[in-house]
Every structure is written in C-alpha cells, then in structure tokens.
Design a protein around this motif. Structure first.
Motif, short mmCIF file in Angstrom:
data_model
loop_
_atom_site.label_atom_id
_atom_site.label_comp_id
_atom_site.label_asym_id
_atom_site.label_seq_id
_atom_site.Cartn_x
_atom_site.Cartn_y
_atom_site.Cartn_z
N MET A 11 0.79 -1.51 -0.23
CA MET A 11 -0.08 0.12 -0.19
C MET A 11 0.64 0.75 -0.11
N GLU A 12 0.04 2.36 -0.48
CA GLU A 12 1.32 3.33 -0.48
C GLU A 12 0.93 4.67 1.18
N ILE A 13 1.59 4.80 1.58
CA ILE A 13 2.33 6.05 2.40
C ILE A 13 2.76 7.38 1.97
N LYS A 14 2.17 7.93 2.91
CA LYS A 14 2.95 9.19 2.52
C LYS A 14 2.64 9.94 4.12
N LEU A 15 3.41 10.43 3.71
CA LEU A 15 4.08 11.27 5.31
C LEU A 15 5.32 12.09 4.83
N LYS B 10 10.30 16.82 4.24
CA LYS B 10 9.97 16.43 2.88
C LYS B 10 9.15 15.76 2.73
N LEU B 11 7.43 15.90 2.21
CA LEU B 11 7.11 15.22 1.78
C LEU B 11 7.06 13.96 0.62
N ILE B 12 6.62 13.24 1.16
CA ILE B 12 7.36 11.53 0.38
C ILE B 12 5.96 11.10 0.57
N ALA B 13 6.13 9.94 -0.08
CA ALA B 13 5.27 8.66 -0.69
C ALA B 13 5.78 7.35 -1.11
N GLY C 188 0.66 10.39 7.20
CA GLY C 188 0.06 11.35 7.64
C GLY C 188 0.71 11.70 8.49
N HIS C 189 1.81 11.91 9.00
CA HIS C 189 2.40 12.29 9.94
C HIS C 189 4.04 12.56 9.80
N GLU C 190 4.33 13.20 10.89
CA GLU C 190 6.46 13.71 10.17
C GLU C 190 7.35 12.43 11.13
N ILE C 191 8.43 13.21 10.08
CA ILE C 191 8.88 11.77 10.84
C ILE C 191 10.42 12.01 11.26
#
Length: 151
Positions: free
Chosen positions: A1-5, A10-13, A67-70
């Motif tokens: 599954m694709e996750i975005k964070l 930097k926004l990544i998927a 959806g979180h910031e890591i």
C-alpha cells in the motif's frame, strides 16, 4: 500500500507492505542512522521522532506513519551538532553504535525540558542500550552542554 508522510521536512510517498516496520521503510529511503539493534524494542537504536516525540521505529508499522512527520538524525544534523561534541569530549561515544538513539532522545528531551535535572536526563535516556560505556559519559556530556548554554 502507498503511504504518504513528511520525512525530514520533505513530503514523500512510498510503498510498504502491511507488515513493514518503520525502521525498514526509513532505511530503504537512505536514513541509515536508524539502526536495528535488538529486534525486541529494548535498545533504543531505532529511535526516531514522530510528530516531535521519540518512538521506536522497529516496533511501529510503517503504515502507522501515514500523514505524520518523521524526523531522523539525517534531518536533525544542525540541532544535534550543538551537543554531540560535548558527549564525545566525555568519551561517551566509544564505538558510536548507540549514538543516534541517544542523540534523538536527547533532542526530544531538550525540546520538552530545556533545563532537565540529572535524574530527568537519566529517566529520559533509560531506554537506550550502550554496550561500551557506563552511561555516565552521556550524562556528563549533556550536563556540560547545558552548563555551556548558561554561560
């Protein structure tokens, strides 16, 4: 599954299987400061910040980061550089393997409590395993850093 964070600002998927742990997801994206040490969530080597709070990435599924910031040490070099020299000056970085976990937890501690007592430092860093030192060097290094900020 694709996750975005958001990873280190930097926004990544990216694709992750349902059972992929965050540690593996991050290392696949070049965050090699995130280390596997024990596979039992007991050593702290895999510590990252999720929305500013330290978590163990070996015990967190990658999909939970959606959806979180890591933040990893790669993204916090400037903040870390302020105090890692103080830790090194105390001889507390003998092999260096545990340093990323200690640094990540120290960053989180100092953000939460800019002037901790020695007992508060010990309590915050208790989840980090160091096989080389007796932990006093890390404590002395953090204390020296805090003292230097006071003037």
């Amino acid at each position: 599954m694709e996750i975005k964070l958001k990873l280190n600002g930097k926004l990544i998927a990216g694709q992750a299987e349902a059972d992929t742990v965050l540690l593996d997801f991050l290392r696949e994206r070049g965050c090699f400061s995130v280390k596997r040490g024990c596979d039992t969530s007991n050593c702290g080597l895999c510590t990252v910040l999720m929305d500013g709070k330290p978590i163990l990435s070996c015990a967190t599924l990658a999909v939970r980061a959606e959806g979180h910031e890591i933040d990893t040490l790669e993204g916090l070099q400037e903040e870390a550089s302020a105090f890692v020299g103080f830790i090194a000056d105390q001889g507390a970085d003998q092999c260096g393997f545990c340093n990323p976990g200690f640094v990540m937890n120290t960053i989180a501690l100092l953000r939460e409590n800019p002037d901790p007592t020695d007992d508060e430092i010990r309590a915050f860093l208790a989840g980090n395993l160091c096989r080389c030192s007796g932990y006093d060097g890390q404590l002395r290094g953090i204390r020296a850093f805090l003292d230097s900020r006071r003037g």
